[in-house]
Write a protein that holds these residues in place. Structure first.
Motif, PDB file in Angstrom:
ATOM      1  N   GLU A  39       0.838  -1.213   0.000  1.00  0.00           N
ATOM      2  CA  GLU A  39       0.000   0.000   0.000  1.00  0.00           C
ATOM      3  C   GLU A  39       0.864   1.251   0.000  1.00  0.00           C
ATOM      4  O   GLU A  39       0.486   2.273  -0.548  1.00  0.00           O
ATOM      5  CB  GLU A  39      -0.940  -0.001   1.208  1.00  0.00           C
ATOM      6  N   LYS A  42       5.573   2.710  -3.493  1.00  0.00           N
ATOM      7  CA  LYS A  42       5.314   3.273  -4.819  1.00  0.00           C
ATOM      8  C   LYS A  42       6.461   2.961  -5.782  1.00  0.00           C
ATOM      9  O   LYS A  42       6.244   2.711  -6.949  1.00  0.00           O
ATOM     10  CB  LYS A  42       5.126   4.787  -4.731  1.00  0.00           C
ATOM     11  N   ARG A  61       1.554  -8.235  -6.806  1.00  0.00           N
ATOM     12  CA  ARG A  61       1.089  -7.596  -5.563  1.00  0.00           C
ATOM     13  C   ARG A  61       1.138  -6.067  -5.580  1.00  0.00           C
ATOM     14  O   ARG A  61       0.499  -5.422  -4.757  1.00  0.00           O
ATOM     15  CB  ARG A  61       1.944  -8.100  -4.394  1.00  0.00           C
ATOM     16  N   ARG A  63       0.669  -2.078  -6.452  1.00  0.00           N
ATOM     17  CA  ARG A  63      -0.435  -1.222  -6.869  1.00  0.00           C
ATOM     18  C   ARG A  63      -0.273  -0.879  -8.354  1.00  0.00           C
ATOM     19  O   ARG A  63       0.834  -0.909  -8.891  1.00  0.00           O
ATOM     20  CB  ARG A  63      -0.420   0.075  -6.050  1.00  0.00           C
ATOM     21  N   ASP A  65      -0.377   1.979  -9.671  1.00  0.00           N
ATOM     22  CA  ASP A  65       0.380   3.223  -9.855  1.00  0.00           C
ATOM     23  C   ASP A  65       1.802   3.141  -9.299  1.00  0.00           C
ATOM     24  O   ASP A  65       2.488   4.143  -9.186  1.00  0.00           O
ATOM     25  CB  ASP A  65      -0.366   4.412  -9.246  1.00  0.00           C
ATOM     26  N   SER A  66       2.250   1.943  -8.978  1.00  0.00           N
ATOM     27  CA  SER A  66       3.623   1.729  -8.503  1.00  0.00           C
ATOM     28  C   SER A  66       4.540   1.436  -9.681  1.00  0.00           C
ATOM     29  O   SER A  66       4.082   1.146 -10.779  1.00  0.00           O
ATOM     30  CB  SER A  66       3.679   0.561  -7.520  1.00  0.00           C
TER      31      SER A  66
END
Length: 187
Positions: A39, A42, A61, A63, A65-66
């Motif tokens: 979470e 990034k 796993r 995100r 936007d990572s």
């Protein structure tokens, strides 16, 4: 099975940069993956991505936007990594010694997680120190540096660069390995 054979061949041909003839086990990969706070992460950097054994799990796993930036010197491994189609993956066919230059050129000043399978014990001290110094400098205050190693004796090496070093012995790897989890937080 083909990927294990491919890794074995590359490991024998380039032992000084690959550091092993076997892929990272699922036990180690799961241990790393389950420790990362996806979470918050990034920007993730992987040093010595090989053929993507850990890379694929990270992408599952992360995100949307990572970003995952991998450094790999072996051209054959880079070709295997390029088969992974994911817009979050950036493959850099260069030494981790140059990671600060590459990341800064992309406007990245801090990273949240660094995962390294680099065989530091086989590296000349100057190269090893450059990579570890850059890793510590680039790591965000709340970030973690993960290092896979086959000898516990190198634990003190990581203490030079990171405030806290935790060690886990993972028997379910061939050969059995140590996972060092380092960070810059002062508790």
């Amino acid at each position: 099975m083909f990927t294990n054979y491919f890794f074995l061949i590359e490991g024998f041909k380039n032992l000084s940069t690959v550091g092993t003839i076997t892929r990272t086990s699922k036990s180690i990969t799961k241990r790393i993956i389950n420790t990362i706070n996806f979470e918050e992460a990034k920007i993730i950097v992987e040093l010595g991505a090989g053929d993507g054994a850990i890379t694929k799990y990270l992408l599952q796993r992360m995100r949307l936007d990572s970003q995952l930036v991998v450094f790999e010197v072996n051209p054959s491994f880079c070709a295997a990594l390029k088969k992974i189609k994911d817009h979050r993956l950036m493959i850099i066919n260069d030494s981790a010694e140059n990671m600060a230059c590459h990341l800064n050129a992309g406007s990245v000043k801090k990273v949240d997680t660094i995962i390294s399978t680099l065989p530091f014990i086989l590296f000349p001290p100057a190269k090893r120190d450059t990579i570890l110094r850059q890793s510590a400098d680039l790591l965000a205050d709340s970030g973690s540096f993960f290092q896979l190693n086959y000898a516990a004796a190198v634990r003190d090496l990581y203490k030079v660069y990171f405030h806290r070093v935790q060690t886990a012995f993972i028997i379910w790897n061939m050969p059995p390995a140590y996972l060092f989890v380092c960070d810059n937080n002062i508790y």
